[in-house]
Motif scaffolding. Structure first.
Motif, PDB file in Angstrom:
ATOM      1  N   TYR A   1      -5.613 -27.915 -20.547  1.00 21.71           N
ATOM      2  CA  TYR A   1      -5.868 -27.013 -19.682  1.00 21.71           C
ATOM      3  C   TYR A   1      -7.377 -26.979 -18.901  1.00 21.71           C
ATOM      4  O   TYR A   1      -8.392 -27.003 -19.810  1.00 21.71           O
ATOM      5  CB  TYR A   1      -5.620 -25.588 -19.913  1.00 21.71           C
ATOM      6  CG  TYR A   1      -4.214 -25.517 -20.419  1.00 21.71           C
ATOM      7  CD1 TYR A   1      -3.092 -25.386 -19.735  1.00 21.71           C
ATOM      8  CD2 TYR A   1      -3.810 -25.019 -21.682  1.00 21.71           C
ATOM      9  CE1 TYR A   1      -1.819 -25.043 -19.972  1.00 21.71           C
ATOM     10  CE2 TYR A   1      -2.681 -24.709 -22.240  1.00 21.71           C
ATOM     11  CZ  TYR A   1      -1.596 -24.777 -21.306  1.00 21.71           C
ATOM     12  OH  TYR A   1      -0.335 -24.958 -21.763  1.00 21.71           O
ATOM     13  N   THR A   2      -7.459 -26.968 -17.630  1.00 21.34           N
ATOM     14  CA  THR A   2      -8.913 -26.554 -16.982  1.00 21.34           C
ATOM     15  C   THR A   2      -8.629 -25.620 -15.878  1.00 21.34           C
ATOM     16  O   THR A   2      -7.785 -25.664 -15.142  1.00 21.34           O
ATOM     17  CB  THR A   2      -9.193 -27.768 -16.281  1.00 21.34           C
ATOM     18  OG1 THR A   2      -9.196 -29.132 -17.267  1.00 21.34           O
ATOM     19  CG2 THR A   2     -10.648 -27.825 -15.794  1.00 21.34           C
ATOM     20  N   LEU A   3      -9.559 -24.606 -16.038  1.00 21.72           N
ATOM     21  CA  LEU A   3      -9.479 -23.335 -15.208  1.00 21.72           C
ATOM     22  C   LEU A   3     -10.494 -23.505 -14.379  1.00 21.72           C
ATOM     23  O   LEU A   3     -11.884 -23.739 -15.018  1.00 21.72           O
ATOM     24  CB  LEU A   3      -9.650 -22.101 -16.146  1.00 21.72           C
ATOM     25  CG  LEU A   3      -9.504 -20.962 -15.262  1.00 21.72           C
ATOM     26  CD1 LEU A   3      -8.247 -20.672 -14.595  1.00 21.72           C
ATOM     27  CD2 LEU A   3      -9.793 -19.741 -16.069  1.00 21.72           C
ATOM     28  N   HIS A   4     -10.468 -23.620 -13.112  1.00 26.09           N
ATOM     29  CA  HIS A   4     -11.485 -23.846 -12.083  1.00 26.09           C
ATOM     30  C   HIS A   4     -11.859 -22.297 -11.293  1.00 26.09           C
ATOM     31  O   HIS A   4     -10.889 -21.932 -10.921  1.00 26.09           O
ATOM     32  CB  HIS A   4     -10.945 -24.896 -10.847  1.00 26.09           C
ATOM     33  CG  HIS A   4     -10.520 -26.049 -11.472  1.00 26.09           C
ATOM     34  ND1 HIS A   4     -11.587 -27.255 -11.244  1.00 26.09           N
ATOM     35  CD2 HIS A   4      -9.553 -26.540 -12.022  1.00 26.09           C
ATOM     36  CE1 HIS A   4     -10.933 -28.210 -11.873  1.00 26.09           C
ATOM     37  NE2 HIS A   4      -9.730 -28.019 -12.422  1.00 26.09           N
ATOM     38  N   TYR A   5     -13.141 -22.215 -11.283  1.00 25.23           N
ATOM     39  CA  TYR A   5     -13.597 -20.851 -10.673  1.00 25.23           C
ATOM     40  C   TYR A   5     -14.952 -20.801 -10.603  1.00 25.23           C
ATOM     41  O   TYR A   5     -15.673 -21.681 -11.081  1.00 25.23           O
ATOM     42  CB  TYR A   5     -13.156 -19.609 -11.460  1.00 25.23           C
ATOM     43  CG  TYR A   5     -13.151 -18.168 -10.615  1.00 25.23           C
ATOM     44  CD1 TYR A   5     -12.331 -18.224  -9.648  1.00 25.23           C
ATOM     45  CD2 TYR A   5     -14.023 -17.509 -11.112  1.00 25.23           C
ATOM     46  CE1 TYR A   5     -12.237 -17.177  -8.939  1.00 25.23           C
ATOM     47  CE2 TYR A   5     -13.925 -16.288 -10.448  1.00 25.23           C
ATOM     48  CZ  TYR A   5     -13.179 -16.042  -9.274  1.00 25.23           C
ATOM     49  OH  TYR A   5     -13.214 -14.936  -8.472  1.00 25.23           O
TER      50      TYR A   5
END
Length: 214
Positions: free
Chosen positions: A6-10
């Motif tokens: 998982y990669t969460l982009h913000y």
């Protein structure tokens, strides 16, 4: 099949991504917390990577295949569906599921009332809007949410759900002192709301998450 990556982009801030980060932490799931600077945003937005031109988005890689989930509510739903049982966040009884969604929706509605003031450029008008929020709108929502929580502060059962996280993040925002015209004590009259926030804040995995970011 290998576990998903998982990669969460913000942005490099709490905002709409922080509840998702905490959900991953509570469920004990490793993820890449991709935070970007404001000056990177135009390029990211123009890249075509974001389905709706907004963040957060969650990149899910399984056996070399990548999928992107957009919208914070959809990302939270995925985390709970995929990993919620391990973190105690999942609910299966229809009334419990509904209560979680009810409180999440109520918190989102409350926060949406603040949003117009964030963009108001006329300072006098902005402070008048904030005064109305502080005296009427926010207390009405907080009282309603407080009445719907259990005496323990939990939304449902005796473990943290996505809705508990949303309540806790709203409390954290209100008490940081960054909303001019809205006093940091605005939540003090709502004991269940305060307990809910404490349940999330004091969760061992949340404590560990914050320590890892210090």
């Amino acid at each position: 099949m290998a576990p998903p990556k998982y990669t969460l982009h913000y942005f490099d801030m709490a905002g709409r991504a922080e509840p998702l980060r905490l959900a991953f932490a509570i469920c004990g799931v490793e993820f890449t917390d991709r935070r970007f600077a404001r000056d990177e945003w135009p390029g990211i937005k123009a890249s075509g990577f974001l389905p709706y031109g907004q963040v957060p988005v969650l990149e899910v890689e399984t056996d070399g295949k990548k999928e992107v989930i957009a919208e914070s509510s959809a990302i939270m739903a995925y985390i709970v569906a995929a990993h919620g049982a391990a973190g105690g966040m999942a609910r299966t009884a229809p009334l419990d599921v509904a209560r979680v969604e009810e409180i999440r929706s109520a918190v989102d509605a409350m926060i949406s009332k603040i949003s117009p003031t964030m963009w108001e450029k006329d300072e006098e008008k902005k402070m008048a809007m904030r005064a109305e929020l502080a005296s009427t709108t926010l207390p009405r929502y907080l009282a309603a949410i407080d009445a719907r929580l259990q005496d323990s502060g939990y939304v449902s059962g005796d473990t943290v759900t996505a809705a508990d996280i949303n309540v806790a993040e709203a409390v954290a925002w209100f008490t940081k002192g960054i909303l001019d015209g809205i006093h940091t004590t605005i939540v003090d009259a709502y004991p269940r709301v305060l307990k809910c926030a404490a349940n999330v804040r004091d969760h061992p995995r949340v404590v560990a998450w914050h320590k890892s970011r210090a």
